[in-house]
Design a protein around this motif. Sequence first.
Motif, PDB file in Angstrom:
ATOM      1  N   UNK A  45      -8.165  35.296  33.288  1.00 19.31           N
ATOM      2  CA  UNK A  45      -9.606  35.092  33.186  1.00 19.31           C
ATOM      3  C   UNK A  45      -9.982  34.939  31.721  1.00 19.31           C
ATOM      4  N   UNK A  46     -10.670  33.887  31.400  1.00 14.99           N
ATOM      5  CA  UNK A  46     -11.119  33.669  30.026  1.00 14.99           C
ATOM      6  C   UNK A  46     -12.193  34.687  29.682  1.00 14.99           C
ATOM      7  N   UNK A  47     -12.000  35.398  28.571  1.00 12.66           N
ATOM      8  CA  UNK A  47     -12.967  36.393  28.120  1.00 12.66           C
ATOM      9  C   UNK A  47     -13.730  35.955  26.877  1.00 12.66           C
ATOM     10  N   UNK A  48     -13.191  34.957  26.167  1.00 11.09           N
ATOM     11  CA  UNK A  48     -13.850  34.525  24.926  1.00 11.09           C
ATOM     12  C   UNK A  48     -13.227  33.219  24.462  1.00 11.09           C
ATOM     13  N   UNK A  49     -14.067  32.356  23.907  1.00  3.85           N
ATOM     14  CA  UNK A  49     -13.593  31.117  23.286  1.00  3.85           C
ATOM     15  C   UNK A  49     -14.356  30.922  21.994  1.00  3.85           C
ATOM     16  N   UNK A  50     -13.632  30.662  20.927  1.00  3.60           N
ATOM     17  CA  UNK A  50     -14.221  30.532  19.599  1.00  3.60           C
ATOM     18  C   UNK A  50     -14.809  29.143  19.409  1.00  3.60           C
ATOM     19  N   UNK A  51     -15.773  29.035  18.463  1.00  3.78           N
ATOM     20  CA  UNK A  51     -16.203  27.724  18.018  1.00  3.78           C
ATOM     21  C   UNK A  51     -15.028  26.972  17.432  1.00  3.78           C
ATOM     22  N   UNK A  52     -14.927  25.696  17.729  1.00  2.00           N
ATOM     23  CA  UNK A  52     -13.717  24.956  17.398  1.00  2.00           C
ATOM     24  C   UNK A  52     -13.569  24.721  15.900  1.00  2.00           C
ATOM     25  N   UNK A  53     -12.312  24.670  15.453  1.00  2.00           N
ATOM     26  CA  UNK A  53     -11.955  24.446  14.043  1.00  2.00           C
ATOM     27  C   UNK A  53     -11.203  23.124  13.915  1.00  2.00           C
ATOM     28  N   UNK A  54     -11.160  22.548  12.719  1.00  2.00           N
ATOM     29  CA  UNK A  54     -10.347  21.332  12.516  1.00  2.00           C
ATOM     30  C   UNK A  54      -8.892  21.575  12.877  1.00  2.00           C
ATOM     31  N   UNK A  55      -8.246  20.566  13.460  1.00  2.00           N
ATOM     32  CA  UNK A  55      -6.911  20.723  13.998  1.00  2.00           C
ATOM     33  C   UNK A  55      -5.841  21.061  12.987  1.00  2.00           C
ATOM     34  N   UNK A  56      -6.067  20.762  11.718  1.00  2.00           N
ATOM     35  CA  UNK A  56      -5.053  21.047  10.691  1.00  2.00           C
ATOM     36  C   UNK A  56      -4.951  22.545  10.391  1.00  2.00           C
ATOM     37  N   UNK A  57      -5.969  23.310  10.732  1.00  6.09           N
ATOM     38  CA  UNK A  57      -5.971  24.740  10.449  1.00  6.09           C
ATOM     39  C   UNK A  57      -4.901  25.452  11.270  1.00  6.09           C
ATOM     40  N   UNK A  58      -4.175  26.372  10.647  1.00  7.89           N
ATOM     41  CA  UNK A  58      -3.133  27.129  11.341  1.00  7.89           C
ATOM     42  C   UNK A  58      -3.764  28.042  12.386  1.00  7.89           C
TER      43      UNK A  58
END
Length: 304
Positions: free
Chosen positions: A178-191
């Motif tokens: 069950x998904x409990x949290x999803x962050x605001x998206x970051x640029x794909x190059x970020x680790x």
Amino acid sequence: MADRSVLTHPLFTGVSTAHLSSLVGELARPWVVGLEGRRFQARGGARKRAPGAGARHQLVFVDRLVATLIHLRHDLPHAVLGVLFGVDRSTVTRAVGEIRRLLAERGFAVPDRPGLRLRTLEDVFAYAQAEGVELRLDATEVQVRRPAAGRGGRRAFVSGKKKQNTMKATVIADHRGRTLWADGLRPGRMHDATAARTAGIGPCFDHFDRVQVLLDDGYLGLSRGHRGTALTPPRKLRPGAMAPFVELRERQRHDHSSRRITVEHALADHKRWKQLQRWTHRRDRLPDTYRAIATLVCDRIVAA
């Protein structure tokens, strides 16, 4: 114009009829409040006409919600939805923008807590510590259009893993996927680990020291800084290690992978919605879209 009752079928919306009814009851009032707030601001004061006077909506709230769900599920263009609902494309565009934001702000449901919604990372860790839930964290990437030439930060979206222009979402799930949290998206190059730190996971490990989070090898830096709570698979043994130690390591890695796989299942559920398979719209709208879809998937799993 198509029969609008047909468009509420789960094959179009991606949610059951009961789920759709609950969404109508949950979101109708916030939508009306937001609408009246925008009207108050545009008028510069209270309304002078009697309530109910004036033009009627061509697209009532239920149709706006259904159109948004169809757009999220199948990525139908606004112009096509306008034909289906008998309105102009611009009406659908406004409706999708309003409802998508409401869906994204709902938060994530948890089982056996009908009124509880998790909206922040701190909420998730507090819930996990109070209920003794072991968390799983992972990141996924969504392909996006390449930024226009000459714009600053163009390379930030080029993923070293995917070799494409992507945006990265960090997701937390529980032991049942069950998904409990999803962050605001970051640029794909970020680790992956950098994205988690940017979201503020470090202070959560410090304040909620009884919460354990299962991670993959991409988060070794987090595991070094938060031993005992940020759990990654055992590291590779040195060449020539004895057979019993090699077998023990393989069993431990297999056990860790078996427990962590539920977050992979959660990510796969998100990607079943067509808009998250490849994002072809404006990048600044993707974070709300991802959270909106994640909350819908979470509702369905909690209700199951």
